[in-house]
Design a protein around this motif. Sequence first.
Motif, PDB file in Angstrom:
ATOM      1  N   MET A   1     -65.152 -51.107  22.196  1.00 48.08           N
ATOM      2  CA  MET A   1     -65.283 -52.464  22.880  1.00 48.08           C
ATOM      3  C   MET A   1     -63.938 -53.273  22.243  1.00 48.08           C
ATOM      4  O   MET A   1     -63.848 -52.838  21.053  1.00 48.08           O
ATOM      5  CB  MET A   1     -66.462 -53.256  22.890  1.00 48.08           C
ATOM      6  N   ALA A   2     -63.702 -54.129  22.979  1.00 47.13           N
ATOM      7  CA  ALA A   2     -62.371 -55.168  22.596  1.00 47.13           C
ATOM      8  C   ALA A   2     -62.679 -55.832  21.003  1.00 47.13           C
ATOM      9  O   ALA A   2     -63.599 -56.174  20.951  1.00 47.13           O
ATOM     10  CB  ALA A   2     -61.918 -55.808  23.601  1.00 47.13           C
ATOM     11  N   ASP A   3     -61.664 -55.901  20.346  1.00 48.62           N
ATOM     12  CA  ASP A   3     -61.601 -56.725  19.189  1.00 48.62           C
ATOM     13  C   ASP A   3     -62.862 -56.609  18.226  1.00 48.62           C
ATOM     14  O   ASP A   3     -63.489 -57.626  17.866  1.00 48.62           O
ATOM     15  CB  ASP A   3     -61.242 -58.070  19.606  1.00 48.62           C
ATOM     16  N   GLY A   4     -63.200 -55.357  17.899  1.00 50.38           N
ATOM     17  CA  GLY A   4     -64.174 -55.383  16.829  1.00 50.38           C
ATOM     18  C   GLY A   4     -65.539 -55.303  17.472  1.00 50.38           C
ATOM     19  O   GLY A   4     -66.400 -55.239  16.150  1.00 50.38           O
ATOM     20  N   VAL A   5     -66.034 -55.396  18.566  1.00 50.88           N
ATOM     21  CA  VAL A   5     -67.366 -55.484  18.995  1.00 50.88           C
ATOM     22  C   VAL A   5     -67.498 -53.696  19.228  1.00 50.88           C
ATOM     23  O   VAL A   5     -66.923 -53.095  19.945  1.00 50.88           O
ATOM     24  CB  VAL A   5     -67.484 -56.157  20.450  1.00 50.88           C
ATOM     25  N   SER A   6     -68.489 -53.305  18.354  1.00 53.03           N
ATOM     26  CA  SER A   6     -68.673 -51.612  18.537  1.00 53.03           C
ATOM     27  C   SER A   6     -69.288 -51.502  19.800  1.00 53.03           C
ATOM     28  O   SER A   6     -70.212 -52.107  20.250  1.00 53.03           O
ATOM     29  CB  SER A   6     -69.512 -51.285  17.042  1.00 53.03           C
ATOM     30  N   GLY A   7     -69.475 -50.158  20.160  1.00 52.03           N
ATOM     31  CA  GLY A   7     -70.231 -49.607  21.249  1.00 52.03           C
ATOM     32  C   GLY A   7     -69.359 -49.191  22.262  1.00 52.03           C
ATOM     33  O   GLY A   7     -68.063 -48.955  22.036  1.00 52.03           O
TER      34      GLY A   7
ATOM     35  N   SER B   1     -66.785 -48.933  25.725  1.00 48.10           N
ATOM     36  CA  SER B   1     -65.727 -49.769  25.991  1.00 48.10           C
ATOM     37  C   SER B   1     -65.966 -50.928  27.100  1.00 48.10           C
ATOM     38  O   SER B   1     -66.904 -50.574  27.688  1.00 48.10           O
ATOM     39  CB  SER B   1     -64.460 -48.976  26.392  1.00 48.10           C
ATOM     40  N   LEU B   2     -65.252 -51.811  27.288  1.00 50.76           N
ATOM     41  CA  LEU B   2     -65.929 -52.674  28.379  1.00 50.76           C
ATOM     42  C   LEU B   2     -65.691 -52.020  29.763  1.00 50.76           C
ATOM     43  O   LEU B   2     -66.545 -52.251  30.599  1.00 50.76           O
ATOM     44  CB  LEU B   2     -64.786 -53.934  28.552  1.00 50.76           C
ATOM     45  N   ALA B   3     -64.634 -51.029  29.822  1.00 52.29           N
ATOM     46  CA  ALA B   3     -64.967 -50.499  30.998  1.00 52.29           C
ATOM     47  C   ALA B   3     -66.031 -49.441  31.388  1.00 52.29           C
ATOM     48  O   ALA B   3     -66.640 -49.384  32.560  1.00 52.29           O
ATOM     49  CB  ALA B   3     -63.529 -49.454  31.049  1.00 52.29           C
TER      50      ALA B   3
ATOM     51  N   VAL C   1     -71.569 -60.085  26.933  1.00 57.11           N
ATOM     52  CA  VAL C   1     -70.971 -61.484  27.040  1.00 57.11           C
ATOM     53  C   VAL C   1     -71.567 -62.324  25.827  1.00 57.11           C
ATOM     54  O   VAL C   1     -70.410 -62.842  25.168  1.00 57.11           O
ATOM     55  CB  VAL C   1     -71.319 -61.963  28.495  1.00 57.11           C
ATOM     56  N   ASP C   2     -72.664 -62.111  25.354  1.00 55.61           N
ATOM     57  CA  ASP C   2     -72.943 -62.687  24.179  1.00 55.61           C
ATOM     58  C   ASP C   2     -72.154 -62.339  23.010  1.00 55.61           C
ATOM     59  O   ASP C   2     -71.789 -63.140  22.193  1.00 55.61           O
ATOM     60  CB  ASP C   2     -74.734 -62.570  23.896  1.00 55.61           C
ATOM     61  N   GLN C   3     -71.954 -60.886  22.850  1.00 56.04           N
ATOM     62  CA  GLN C   3     -71.344 -60.549  21.716  1.00 56.04           C
ATOM     63  C   GLN C   3     -69.979 -60.839  21.744  1.00 56.04           C
ATOM     64  O   GLN C   3     -69.261 -61.368  20.513  1.00 56.04           O
ATOM     65  CB  GLN C   3     -71.184 -58.874  21.685  1.00 56.04           C
ATOM     66  N   LEU C   4     -69.088 -60.948  22.822  1.00 53.56           N
ATOM     67  CA  LEU C   4     -68.025 -61.288  22.898  1.00 53.56           C
ATOM     68  C   LEU C   4     -67.495 -62.789  22.724  1.00 53.56           C
ATOM     69  O   LEU C   4     -66.704 -63.241  21.922  1.00 53.56           O
ATOM     70  CB  LEU C   4     -67.247 -61.246  24.373  1.00 53.56           C
ATOM     71  N   CYS C   5     -68.670 -63.511  22.949  1.00 51.53           N
ATOM     72  CA  CYS C   5     -68.615 -65.051  22.610  1.00 51.53           C
ATOM     73  C   CYS C   5     -68.849 -65.201  21.041  1.00 51.53           C
ATOM     74  O   CYS C   5     -68.076 -66.148  20.381  1.00 51.53           O
ATOM     75  CB  CYS C   5     -69.749 -65.911  23.456  1.00 51.53           C
ATOM     76  N   ALA C   6     -69.680 -64.364  20.566  1.00 45.63           N
ATOM     77  CA  ALA C   6     -70.157 -64.585  18.965  1.00 45.63           C
ATOM     78  C   ALA C   6     -68.726 -64.393  18.371  1.00 45.63           C
ATOM     79  O   ALA C   6     -68.645 -64.764  17.191  1.00 45.63           O
ATOM     80  CB  ALA C   6     -71.358 -63.507  18.894  1.00 45.63           C
ATOM     81  N   THR C   7     -67.980 -63.176  18.790  1.00 49.39           N
ATOM     82  CA  THR C   7     -66.724 -62.885  18.135  1.00 49.39           C
ATOM     83  C   THR C   7     -65.406 -63.615  18.501  1.00 49.39           C
ATOM     84  O   THR C   7     -64.703 -63.287  17.927  1.00 49.39           O
ATOM     85  CB  THR C   7     -66.360 -61.370  18.044  1.00 49.39           C
ATOM     86  N   ARG C   8     -65.824 -64.685  19.447  1.00 44.63           N
ATOM     87  CA  ARG C   8     -64.714 -65.330  20.101  1.00 44.63           C
ATOM     88  C   ARG C   8     -63.623 -64.325  20.602  1.00 44.63           C
ATOM     89  O   ARG C   8     -62.502 -64.874  20.458  1.00 44.63           O
ATOM     90  CB  ARG C   8     -64.165 -66.274  18.953  1.00 44.63           C
TER      91      ARG C   8
ATOM     92  N   GLU D   1     -61.404 -60.127  30.392  1.00 41.12           N
ATOM     93  CA  GLU D   1     -61.370 -58.447  30.999  1.00 41.12           C
ATOM     94  C   GLU D   1     -62.656 -58.218  31.422  1.00 41.12           C
ATOM     95  O   GLU D   1     -62.593 -57.576  32.627  1.00 41.12           O
ATOM     96  CB  GLU D   1     -60.856 -57.772  29.711  1.00 41.12           C
ATOM     97  N   LEU D   2     -63.538 -58.610  30.867  1.00 39.53           N
ATOM     98  CA  LEU D   2     -64.821 -58.158  31.369  1.00 39.53           C
ATOM     99  C   LEU D   2     -65.235 -58.799  32.712  1.00 39.53           C
ATOM    100  O   LEU D   2     -65.701 -58.080  33.735  1.00 39.53           O
ATOM    101  CB  LEU D   2     -66.041 -58.723  30.482  1.00 39.53           C
TER     102      LEU D   2
END
Length: 329
Positions: free
Chosen positions: A1-7, A9-11, A26-33, A40-41
């Motif tokens: 997943m983008a920019d350091g969020v593990s797991g 990919s967004l696709a 969505v929560d993860q992406l907001c938490a990591t800004r 993209e999501l």
Amino acid sequence: MADGVSGPSLAEVVEQGDLDQLVRTVDQLCATRDWDGLVELRDRCRWALERGKQLWPAASLAEYRLALEAPGQWAAGVLAEGAGRFALGPLPEVAASTHTWAELVPHLAPGPLAAITAHERVLRGEDLRDEDIDRRVLEVPLTLMSWEPKYPLAEYEEDKAAFPSPAPLALSPIELENGDVVDDRATTDALLALTTRWAVESNGRSEAVAVRGRAPAAIAALGVRRARVAEITAADGLAWMAWAAASGGAHGRRRGMATGRFDAWWAAVALADALDDWPLPPDEVGDSIAALRWFVWDAYEPETGWVVRLAVEDPDEGMAWAVAATDQA
């Protein structure tokens, strides 16, 4: 997943189509800004609709969180027609609740949504009279007038929103009176327009009437057998009308306080019998509505759901109006 969020990919997350997983993403992406990742999501969820995947709730949530939490560049980027259709509130109001005009304006495309966003910032205390904003979108001042109320503003959080009404008042019984109902369509239509969405998009109903007489006669003309009232200021009356017009009622889509303020001004000018002169100089509007008597009222009924009941009296002209609108969840 983008920019350091593990797991995955967004696709892959979008392809799986699991809405619970998308909300967590969505929560993860907001938490990591990771705002680019959130855009993209959103885009991938929108594209998935073309393949029959019903992922619009995730797309709408992503747009809401961008408007609420992301820096101005990304927040302004989602202020477009059709965006956030199922969000907790209209995105210009959401973005304006957490961003200054200076943060948003470099990234806003000129047009109606930019103007509405500006008016939302005005409601939060900014003076934008000298800004290059389309005045035709909402023909009310780009600054708050000294005679206006502190409007009841929406409060947005990541997973909920609150839309407080003006503070309730203690009501006292009154003797109802007889009055002659008159055809004042311009004014009653302006009062009914405050809650159009309650009736059209939800379960609401509204009535408005004009009479020759005083406020108790206007209330009685709505078929009320007994009533209680409290006299309020013109500013409080404006706040009640704006709150009603901003809301979608129980199930309708919220319109936002900027639109609510405009509709309240329109109704106020109608009550002052000055629509033919619209737009009036702002201080003339303030003087006109200050000359009227304003009341909130009830019919000894429990206040549940969405309710606005106002009566307005023009002592000089011997006219009065009453409006009652309700909607239940």
